[in-house]
Motif scaffolding. Structure first.
Motif, PDB file in Angstrom:
ATOM      1  N   GLU A   1     -10.401   6.314  -4.545  1.00 26.39           N
ATOM      2  CA  GLU A   1      -9.738   7.610  -4.933  1.00 26.39           C
ATOM      3  C   GLU A   1      -8.250   7.099  -5.541  1.00 26.39           C
ATOM      4  O   GLU A   1      -7.510   8.271  -6.147  1.00 26.39           O
ATOM      5  CB  GLU A   1      -9.551   8.467  -3.844  1.00 26.39           C
ATOM      6  N   ARG A   2      -7.885   5.774  -5.344  1.00 23.58           N
ATOM      7  CA  ARG A   2      -6.366   5.565  -5.748  1.00 23.58           C
ATOM      8  C   ARG A   2      -6.423   4.370  -6.615  1.00 23.58           C
ATOM      9  O   ARG A   2      -7.477   4.006  -7.167  1.00 23.58           O
ATOM     10  CB  ARG A   2      -5.864   5.043  -4.332  1.00 23.58           C
ATOM     11  N   LEU A   3      -5.354   4.294  -7.310  1.00 24.31           N
ATOM     12  CA  LEU A   3      -5.349   3.130  -8.308  1.00 24.31           C
ATOM     13  C   LEU A   3      -4.991   1.681  -7.359  1.00 24.31           C
ATOM     14  O   LEU A   3      -4.214   1.671  -6.492  1.00 24.31           O
ATOM     15  CB  LEU A   3      -3.966   3.395  -9.074  1.00 24.31           C
ATOM     16  N   THR A   4      -5.691   0.723  -7.957  1.00 24.56           N
ATOM     17  CA  THR A   4      -5.662  -0.733  -7.252  1.00 24.56           C
ATOM     18  C   THR A   4      -5.010  -1.628  -8.519  1.00 24.56           C
ATOM     19  O   THR A   4      -5.358  -1.668  -9.722  1.00 24.56           O
ATOM     20  CB  THR A   4      -6.884  -1.176  -6.772  1.00 24.56           C
ATOM     21  N   ALA A   5      -4.028  -2.489  -8.161  1.00 19.99           N
ATOM     22  CA  ALA A   5      -3.664  -3.292  -9.172  1.00 19.99           C
ATOM     23  C   ALA A   5      -3.608  -4.702  -8.794  1.00 19.99           C
ATOM     24  O   ALA A   5      -3.127  -4.942  -7.538  1.00 19.99           O
ATOM     25  CB  ALA A   5      -1.991  -2.870  -9.579  1.00 19.99           C
ATOM     26  N   LEU A   6      -4.069  -5.584  -9.381  1.00 18.89           N
ATOM     27  CA  LEU A   6      -4.239  -7.259  -9.021  1.00 18.89           C
ATOM     28  C   LEU A   6      -3.485  -7.905  -9.902  1.00 18.89           C
ATOM     29  O   LEU A   6      -3.341  -7.942 -11.174  1.00 18.89           O
ATOM     30  CB  LEU A   6      -5.759  -7.673  -9.363  1.00 18.89           C
TER      31      LEU A   6
ATOM     32  N   GLY B   1     -13.928   2.001 -10.306  1.00 19.83           N
ATOM     33  CA  GLY B   1     -12.866   2.910 -10.023  1.00 19.83           C
ATOM     34  C   GLY B   1     -11.601   2.486 -10.937  1.00 19.83           C
ATOM     35  O   GLY B   1     -11.848   1.891 -11.867  1.00 19.83           O
ATOM     36  N   GLU B   2     -10.488   2.949 -10.398  1.00 22.36           N
ATOM     37  CA  GLU B   2      -9.389   2.946 -11.242  1.00 22.36           C
ATOM     38  C   GLU B   2      -8.741   1.576 -10.800  1.00 22.36           C
ATOM     39  O   GLU B   2      -7.800   1.394  -9.695  1.00 22.36           O
ATOM     40  CB  GLU B   2      -8.268   4.009 -11.119  1.00 22.36           C
ATOM     41  N   VAL B   3      -8.661   0.676 -11.708  1.00 23.33           N
ATOM     42  CA  VAL B   3      -8.026  -0.753 -11.415  1.00 23.33           C
ATOM     43  C   VAL B   3      -7.395  -1.257 -12.485  1.00 23.33           C
ATOM     44  O   VAL B   3      -7.939  -1.227 -13.746  1.00 23.33           O
ATOM     45  CB  VAL B   3      -9.234  -1.691 -10.842  1.00 23.33           C
ATOM     46  N   LEU B   4      -6.176  -1.752 -12.253  1.00 19.62           N
ATOM     47  CA  LEU B   4      -5.601  -2.472 -13.400  1.00 19.62           C
ATOM     48  C   LEU B   4      -5.260  -4.004 -12.929  1.00 19.62           C
ATOM     49  O   LEU B   4      -5.162  -4.305 -11.980  1.00 19.62           O
ATOM     50  CB  LEU B   4      -4.040  -1.839 -13.627  1.00 19.62           C
ATOM     51  N   THR B   5      -5.414  -5.041 -13.845  1.00 20.88           N
ATOM     52  CA  THR B   5      -5.444  -6.391 -13.530  1.00 20.88           C
ATOM     53  C   THR B   5      -4.374  -7.091 -14.528  1.00 20.88           C
ATOM     54  O   THR B   5      -4.084  -6.677 -15.717  1.00 20.88           O
ATOM     55  CB  THR B   5      -6.671  -6.935 -13.524  1.00 20.88           C
TER      56      THR B   5
ATOM     57  N   ASP C   1       0.987  -1.178   0.085  1.00 25.08           N
ATOM     58  CA  ASP C   1       0.127   0.005   0.060  1.00 25.08           C
ATOM     59  C   ASP C   1       0.924   1.236   0.022  1.00 25.08           C
ATOM     60  O   ASP C   1       1.687   1.398   0.894  1.00 25.08           O
ATOM     61  CB  ASP C   1      -0.749   0.180   1.384  1.00 25.08           C
ATOM     62  N   THR C   2       0.483   2.177  -0.681  1.00 29.82           N
ATOM     63  CA  THR C   2       1.258   3.549  -0.963  1.00 29.82           C
ATOM     64  C   THR C   2       0.202   4.391  -1.040  1.00 29.82           C
ATOM     65  O   THR C   2      -1.061   4.247  -1.243  1.00 29.82           O
ATOM     66  CB  THR C   2       2.184   3.677  -2.176  1.00 29.82           C
ATOM     67  N   PRO C   3       0.565   5.764  -0.672  1.00 29.45           N
ATOM     68  CA  PRO C   3      -0.575   6.823  -0.600  1.00 29.45           C
ATOM     69  C   PRO C   3      -1.251   7.008  -2.028  1.00 29.45           C
ATOM     70  O   PRO C   3      -2.386   7.302  -1.999  1.00 29.45           O
ATOM     71  CB  PRO C   3       0.311   8.043  -0.549  1.00 29.45           C
ATOM     72  N   ASP C   4      -0.757   6.583  -3.395  1.00 31.05           N
ATOM     73  CA  ASP C   4      -1.716   6.786  -4.389  1.00 31.05           C
ATOM     74  C   ASP C   4      -2.078   5.342  -5.003  1.00 31.05           C
ATOM     75  O   ASP C   4      -2.748   5.336  -6.126  1.00 31.05           O
ATOM     76  CB  ASP C   4      -1.452   7.610  -5.393  1.00 31.05           C
ATOM     77  N   ALA C   5      -1.427   4.284  -4.443  1.00 34.70           N
ATOM     78  CA  ALA C   5      -1.907   3.048  -5.284  1.00 34.70           C
ATOM     79  C   ALA C   5      -1.395   1.749  -4.252  1.00 34.70           C
ATOM     80  O   ALA C   5      -0.660   1.811  -3.450  1.00 34.70           O
ATOM     81  CB  ALA C   5      -0.766   2.681  -6.663  1.00 34.70           C
TER      82      ALA C   5
ATOM     83  N   VAL D   1     -11.919  -9.973  -2.751  1.00 37.40           N
ATOM     84  CA  VAL D   1     -12.714  -8.578  -2.561  1.00 37.40           C
ATOM     85  C   VAL D   1     -11.784  -7.688  -2.016  1.00 37.40           C
ATOM     86  O   VAL D   1     -11.163  -7.929  -1.036  1.00 37.40           O
ATOM     87  CB  VAL D   1     -13.900  -8.825  -1.701  1.00 37.40           C
ATOM     88  N   VAL D   2     -11.561  -6.623  -2.781  1.00 33.20           N
ATOM     89  CA  VAL D   2     -10.537  -5.571  -2.289  1.00 33.20           C
ATOM     90  C   VAL D   2     -11.193  -4.283  -2.341  1.00 33.20           C
ATOM     91  O   VAL D   2     -11.939  -3.805  -3.296  1.00 33.20           O
ATOM     92  CB  VAL D   2      -9.472  -5.420  -3.572  1.00 33.20           C
ATOM     93  N   VAL D   3     -11.485  -3.827  -1.273  1.00 34.03           N
ATOM     94  CA  VAL D   3     -12.237  -2.331  -1.055  1.00 34.03           C
ATOM     95  C   VAL D   3     -11.729  -1.402  -0.322  1.00 34.03           C
ATOM     96  O   VAL D   3     -10.610  -1.671   0.517  1.00 34.03           O
ATOM     97  CB  VAL D   3     -13.597  -2.676  -0.028  1.00 34.03           C
ATOM     98  N   ASP D   4     -11.065  -0.510  -1.016  1.00 38.20           N
ATOM     99  CA  ASP D   4     -10.177   0.819  -0.916  1.00 38.20           C
ATOM    100  C   ASP D   4     -10.992   1.942  -0.496  1.00 38.20           C
ATOM    101  O   ASP D   4     -11.839   2.543  -1.145  1.00 38.20           O
ATOM    102  CB  ASP D   4      -9.177   1.082  -2.068  1.00 38.20           C
TER     103      ASP D   4
END
Lengths: 480, 480
Positions: free
Chosen positions: B317-322, B301-305, A332-336, B329-332
């Motif tokens: 609000e942030r970028l999540t990458a899988l 939201g903004e997600v890359l897989t 986990d980082t502040p923006d991703a 289930v990922v909830v940010d």
């Protein structure tokens, strides 16, 4: 005879995203003990017997940041010199330019010990011992590699095959270099013996290296010499640096030292060693630096778990909760935030590729951006406003500058600021503020001895970083 | 005959943490279509034939927030009345107090339609049809439940067993209520037929309900009447509200309407219905509102897989990458991230329990906190400073207040502020600022017709929310 460690600091380490970014690459990632890899490398090199100077080859954008990291180390007082690359150009270019500069300053008998900035070596005494052996072989005219004793059949590294019939006293003659093998081949190497991991560390007598480069890769050597000739040298109180000219540096062939020289020469030896080496090549390697709890979870930061085992969590500022999950890496980082399975941590670089191809800044920058004078962190951006926390180091100063499209409110929250605001100069103590109108020339300076922390609220129609006119800049950026 | 929907808005929905918090409970969670569950419930109730008023029973801390949510709905112009609880006290208390108030205002022939604020009903016509049937049964003196036709053997709900030999025209007589069954029992129910999920929705003739409560749960009815007598009534331009007295409300037994009445009475009927009902009881239920992509991933939201399938990601609000993960289930959220396996989403409440037992605020509040006048978001806290974004709604005003230990810089980023600062009153346009010294009385007001957005930088030795002296407050908080 002088021994000069040459630290090669290139490569982003995109498998360690989202902590690694282009402008915050792997050597700068902080380990659980608080130091980062480049600090550890500098300190380890500096402690070697007979070492009094360290040459670092790095991207010029990372020059100030690298100096800051070195400055923050206790008990390492080696002289610092730098070769600053405008872009990465593989290892042959960096090593050739380093050798030419060392020949100039220290003569051909000097030895260079080439080290990667982003490797971890946990057995420091064994490392010093291996360096001593390598140095003796180098003095005898060998190009020396460090062969890491393999503990398991890793498929991610190249191997060095040695000839057991040609012991050289302190090492072995190298038969050949082999590419990353498949698992069966790697298992065969371990069973056969005489194979070592190629660590990418070297020890060369400068004269030997230049002679061998001239013989096996003359185009590298000539282009390297030409690039040096066209480059700027600057000397500071604590360092000397060579700022390579982009156009001429671009003419140096983009090739590794292994391909350019080591695989072609018959003067190559290796010092087998067992020095607790790791290239920290993925989040799995990083996770092993944190001890597991009773559930096998390795947790850094504020983490809660329920029915979860064998996970690794690296959480900087926020709370992370795991429920019913196994074998995950969560960073986990502040923006991703990254959620990866442990068996797929090598594939994290595919995310970085996606980000690059989308033009997303999360491969490039962190929310906190380092500058020669300190750093800024974007706290919030909205329509027509942006809020930053700015940290200015003691005695440091931003450029005298002007923005066409934005005005700025500055509020000092700690430390003392000296501010030029149009035709006024004022001192702001903590809890004092000033307003910079669009079009007004201004400068921010920390005259004190502790960090100046300031909140900047920008407003205007356009808030891009490129709306800046620099009039004077102590870091030489006025024209950039 | 009047039909008054009574919306029960209690319960946090801790299985939907980290989006649900005590002060941002499940009815307020925004669904992918932009509306939240309480808005949908209000709108659905308001559209029923013959409905002109809606009674909401909620915690008093959520009163202003609930009004805001109702106000934001287009095309729902029912009158609003409220019963405000100082704390949750189970359904019997809420329903008894609601019935007593409706008897007073609408007489015993009126009917109350009890609805949960946090259920989703996707077949609105079928729902209206079921309500019409329930209303006819209620007029005949039945206590009517809504029995949801079970599509699979769910073990998380109670079931209603009906008597097929006693069809009542519009429904069935209830044989008994059964607790949450195990899987085999639930499968048996589905095979046998005549079993329905207990949805927790009811339709009662007010007179019947009071008579039956008097017979089966007189202690509830008496304590409810006593609590009403000691409570404050207030009437606004758009609503009436009953603010329950804590001491007397605490004397109402803490019992559900099912235990207190439904399981004891022989006047209970059910209207079987198939209305697209869901209690959105976990992140799995929530995930089903987002369509899956080709890999079975449901992404908000903004997600890359990469190499990841059948996951649900809710990223604000942030970028999540899988990378290389399945069935997660990922909830940010801005201050917390949840990573759970799909088979364990019911266990998310264990994390909330851990947070409570640690005294961590992440079970209670979001980084953005709602207030009657708007909201504030803490952007950053540090040693001796805190930065907030404050949003003040049009025509709204904060209290006239004073802080002993902190001073505040206010910078308007959009809208217009009317500010009282000590003995001055000033108007601040966007990009203007003022400084409030510690010890100075001040007030912030939005005189305009668009939101006022303001950045507040606090500094001082103590920055707790309790350093506040309120002199005047339009929301009645001056003495609190």
């Amino acid at each position: 005879m002088d021994l000069v460690p040459v630290i090669l600091s290139g490569g982003v380490g995109s498998r360690l995203w989202p902590v690694s970014r282009e402008m915050h690459p792997k050597p700068f990632i902080q380990l659980p003990d608080g130091q980062n890899l480049i600090q550890k490398t500098f300190l380890r090199a500096c402690r070697l017997p007979g070492v009094s100077e360290i040459l670092t080859v790095t991207n010029r954008e990372l020059f100030f940041k690298t100096q800051d990291e070195y400055k923050a180390i206790e008990g390492a007082d080696c002289a610092q010199s730098f070769i600053l690359e405008p872009f990465g150009r593989n290892t042959a270019a960096a090593i050739a330019i380093g050798a030419l500069k060392l020949a100039e300053s220290h003569g051909p008998e000097a030895q260079m010990l080439v080290l990667a900035a982003d490797h971890l070596i946990q057995a420091e005494d064994a490392f010093a011992d291996a360096v001593a052996k390598a140095s003796q072989l180098a003095a005898d005219g060998w190009l020396v590699t460090f062969g890491i004793l393999p503990h398991y059949p890793e498929t991610g590294f190249g191997y060095i095959q040695t000839r057991s019939d040609t012991a050289l006293g302190h090492g072995l003659k190298v038969e050949r270099f082999v590419e990353k093998p498949d698992l069966a081949t790697a298992e065969g190497y371990l069973a056969a013996g005489g194979y070592y991991w190629n660590s990418g560390m070297f020890c060369f007598r400068v004269g030997t290296l230049l002679e061998q480069l001239g013989q096996h890769a003359p185009e590298v050597l000539e282009a390297a010499a030409a690039a040096i000739e066209r480059s700027d040298i600057s000397t500071g109180k604590r360092h000397r640096s060579l700022n390579l000219d982009p156009a001429h540096f671009a003419k140096v062939p983009d090739i590794s030292i292994d391909y350019a020289l080591m695989e072609r020469s018959d003067r190559v030896a290796t010092v087998p060693c067992d020095i607790g080496w790791s290239d920290i090549g993925s989040w799995i390697a990083m996770s092993e630096l944190t001890a597991p709890d009773n559930d096998g979870n390795r947790l850094e930061g504020e983490v809660l778990t329920h029915a979860s085992t064998n996970n690794f969590v690296h959480s900087c500022e926020r709370l992370t909760a795991l429920v019913g999950v196994q074998d995950l890496v969560v960073v986990d980082t502040p923006d991703a935030v990254l959620v990866a399975h442990k068996d797929h941590t090598q594939d994290v670089r595919h995310i970085v590729k996606q980000l690059k191809s989308h033009g997303h800044s999360a491969h490039l920058l962190h929310r906190t951006v380092n500058r020669p004078w300190g750093s800024y962190t974007t706290l919030e951006e909205g329509d027509r406003f942006k809020i930053k926390r700015i940290v200015v180091k003691p005695k440091a100063s931003l450029s005298l500058q002007m923005h066409h499209h934005r005005s700025e409110h500055w509020i000092v929250v700690s430390g003392m600021a000296r501010v030029v605001n149009d035709d006024r100069e004022l001192m702001l103590n903590s809890n004092e503020s000033t307003f910079i109108s669009a079009g007004h020339r201004h400068r921010l300076e920390n005259p004190g001895v502790i960090d100046l922390v300031l909140i900047e609220v920008q407003s205007g129609d356009y808030l891009g970083e490129d709306d800046i006119v620099r009039f004077e800049d102590v870091y030489g950026r006025a024209t950039s």
